[in-house]
Design an enzyme around this catalytic site. Structure first.
Site, PDB file in Angstrom:
ATOM      1  CE1 TYR A 163      -3.324  -2.838   0.646  1.00  0.00           C
ATOM      2  CE2 TYR A 163      -4.599  -0.860   1.102  1.00  0.00           C
ATOM      3  CZ  TYR A 163      -4.543  -2.206   0.803  1.00  0.00           C
ATOM      4  OH  TYR A 163      -5.703  -2.905   0.674  1.00  0.00           O
ATOM      5  CE  LYS A 213       2.253 -17.758  -3.052  1.00  0.00           C
ATOM      6  NZ  LYS A 213       1.483 -19.011  -3.163  1.00  0.00           N
ATOM      7  CG  ASP A 245      -1.478 -20.424  -1.670  1.00  0.00           C
ATOM      8  OD1 ASP A 245      -0.944 -20.464  -0.536  1.00  0.00           O
ATOM      9  OD2 ASP A 245      -0.923 -20.901  -2.684  1.00  0.00           O
ATOM     10  CG  ASP A 269      -8.018  -5.091   1.447  1.00  0.00           C
ATOM     11  OD1 ASP A 269      -8.988  -4.680   2.099  1.00  0.00           O
ATOM     12  OD2 ASP A 269      -7.935  -4.997   0.210  1.00  0.00           O
ATOM     13  CG  ASP A 273     -13.657  -7.614   1.625  1.00  0.00           C
ATOM     14  OD1 ASP A 273     -13.288  -6.906   2.579  1.00  0.00           O
ATOM     15  OD2 ASP A 273     -14.229  -7.157   0.618  1.00  0.00           O
TER      16      ASP A 273
HETATM   17  C1  IPM Z   1     -10.356  -1.657   3.884  1.00  0.00           C
HETATM   18  C2  IPM Z   1     -10.548  -0.957   2.559  1.00  0.00           C
HETATM   19  C3  IPM Z   1      -9.361  -0.013   2.328  1.00  0.00           C
HETATM   20  C4  IPM Z   1      -8.095  -0.843   2.342  1.00  0.00           C
HETATM   21  C5  IPM Z   1      -9.458   0.835   1.037  1.00  0.00           C
HETATM   22  C6  IPM Z   1     -10.725   1.648   0.990  1.00  0.00           C
HETATM   23  C7  IPM Z   1      -8.258   1.707   0.849  1.00  0.00           C
HETATM   24  O1  IPM Z   1     -10.696  -1.887   1.543  1.00  0.00           O
HETATM   25  O2  IPM Z   1     -10.232  -0.961   4.913  1.00  0.00           O
HETATM   26  O3  IPM Z   1     -10.331  -2.890   3.913  1.00  0.00           O
HETATM   27  O4  IPM Z   1      -7.772  -1.492   1.328  1.00  0.00           O
HETATM   28  O5  IPM Z   1      -7.418  -0.860   3.376  1.00  0.00           O
HETATM   29 MN    MN Z   2     -10.863  -3.943   2.232  1.00  0.00          MN
END
Ligand code: IPM
Ligand code: MN
Length: 384
Positions: A163, A213, A245, A269, A273
């Protein structure tokens, strides 16, 4: 994290807000898309819980991300960062939206969030991934895979990695473009987040999974090596290394085996999700970003979901549970922990009573909108 662990890492070392008559000063950054709607409910929950525990609370509102671009022309105006630095805690909604996607990378709403994380010196992002037993049927996994529960504390490094690395950008290479991102990690950046994860593992089940990784990446090899040294200083923790993975597969095949999971910025990140999907909805997940000192930054894991904005359909629970994490980690001591528990128990009771936002819809349950969910939570917090 216990007070002891916080102290060890320097978090919350200032005079305790909310105690000895000092008010807790929270900077609220509603942001974009559904951010303002879910944040409004989170602030109501925060106020109700603070009041119930005798914590004085002052909230101030400022723009960030797209809303700051519209108002001031940049995603993180200097005054906003300065105000955040002076607060006890920062509560954020979400940033981003299609209307800002054409902007150069450093002027996008997301750049504001990354600059805020960096400007506050934050390096650990705690993302608890918890399955509520009453939501088993909302999860895409078969009930038998969920019978042993899911309770993962994902610790995501957020100060470095892909990042922030340089060089980055693109140039023409004759036939097209060459685009570059750089993933870099120093010993210091890896060690501090691993230490925090070891501490958390000691306070939980004693199991720590370090995700990398290392079969491909130099940063991951350094990460794995440091985790390997540190394990001798935390003999009560059982450390396991896992490739990212394989970790993604483990999360859907045997999620009960994972407890504390620590990983770099990018992998964290993605896996968070995945964790949201696993427990039924990303709309449920909160997060706390912590550094060496206050203020921490508290935000739901979901994004700005522009398509849902303004319809009173978004799930505010991720934001409300982020307010609970704020109360726990802002340095407000026992009263803060009690207030956090009030919020968390309110969420459990409201879900158990069968109330659901659209993302959690199940036949036979009571569908409610964003603000009605907020009403229910506030009422449950007051009931205690
Ligand atoms: C999160 C989001 C952020 C990230 C984005 C919006 C920059 O996806 O907080 O997970 O990737 O950190
Ligand atoms: Mn995210």
């Amino acid at each position: 994290m216990s007070e002891a662990a916080r102290k060890d890492h320097g978090c919350g070392s200032q005079a305790a807000p909310g105690e000895h008559g000092r008010e807790l000063r929270v900077l609220v950054l509603p942001g974009d898309g559904i951010g303002p709607e879910v944040t409004a409910q989170a602030v109501r929950a925060l106020r109700a819980a603070a009041e119930a525990e005798g914590i004085g609370l002052v909230c101030e509102y400022l723009p960030v991300g797209g809303s700051a671009i519209e108002e001031v022309g940049e995603p993180l105006p200097e005054e906003v960062l300065r105000a955040c630095q002076q607060a006890d805690a920062v509560l954020l909604g979400a940033v981003g939206g299609p209307q800002w996607d054409h902007l150069p990378p450093d002027r996008r709403p997301e750049a504001g969030l990354l600059a805020l994380r960096r400007g506050l010196g934050l390096w650990a992002n705690l993302r608890p991934i918890k399955l509520y037993p009453c939501l088993v049927r909302v999860s895409p996994l078969r009930a038998e895979l969920l019978a042993r529960g899911v309770d993962i504390m994902l610790v995501r490094e957020i100060s470095a990695g892909l990042y922030y690395g340089s060089p980055r950008g693109r140039r023409s290479d004759g036939s097209g473009f060459l685009a570059v991102d750089t993933m870099s990690y120093s010993t210091h950046q890896v060690e501090r987040v691993l230490r925090l994860a070891f501490q958390l593992a000691m306070e939980r089940s004693g199991r720590l999974t370090s995700v990398d990784k290392a079969n491909v990446l130099a940063t991951s090899r350094l990460w794995r090596e440091i985790a390997g040294w540190l394990r001798f200083q935390y003999p009560s923790v059982h450390l396991e290394h896992m490739y990212v993975d394989a970790a993604a597969m483990e999360m859907v095949q045997r999620p009960w085996r994972l407890d504390v999971v620590v990983t770099c910025n990018t992998f964290g990140d993605i896996l968070s999700d995945l964790g949201g999907g696993l427990v039924g909805s990303l709309g449920l997940l909160p997060s706390a970003s912590l550094g060496d000192k206050n203020p921490g930054l508290f935000e739901p894991v979901h994004g700005s979901a522009p398509a849902l904005a303004g319809q009173d359909r978004a799930n505010p629970l991720g934001a409300i549970l982020s307010a609970a994490m704020l109360l726990r980690y802002c340095g407000a001591g026992e009263a803060g922990s009690r207030a956090a528990e009030r919020v968390e128990s309110a969420v459990v009771r409201v879900l158990q009573a069968g109330y659901r936002t659209a993302d959690l819809e199940e036949p036979g349950r009571c569908l409610v909108g964003t603000s009605a969910m907020g009403d229910l939570i506030v009422e449950a917090i007051r009931e205690g």
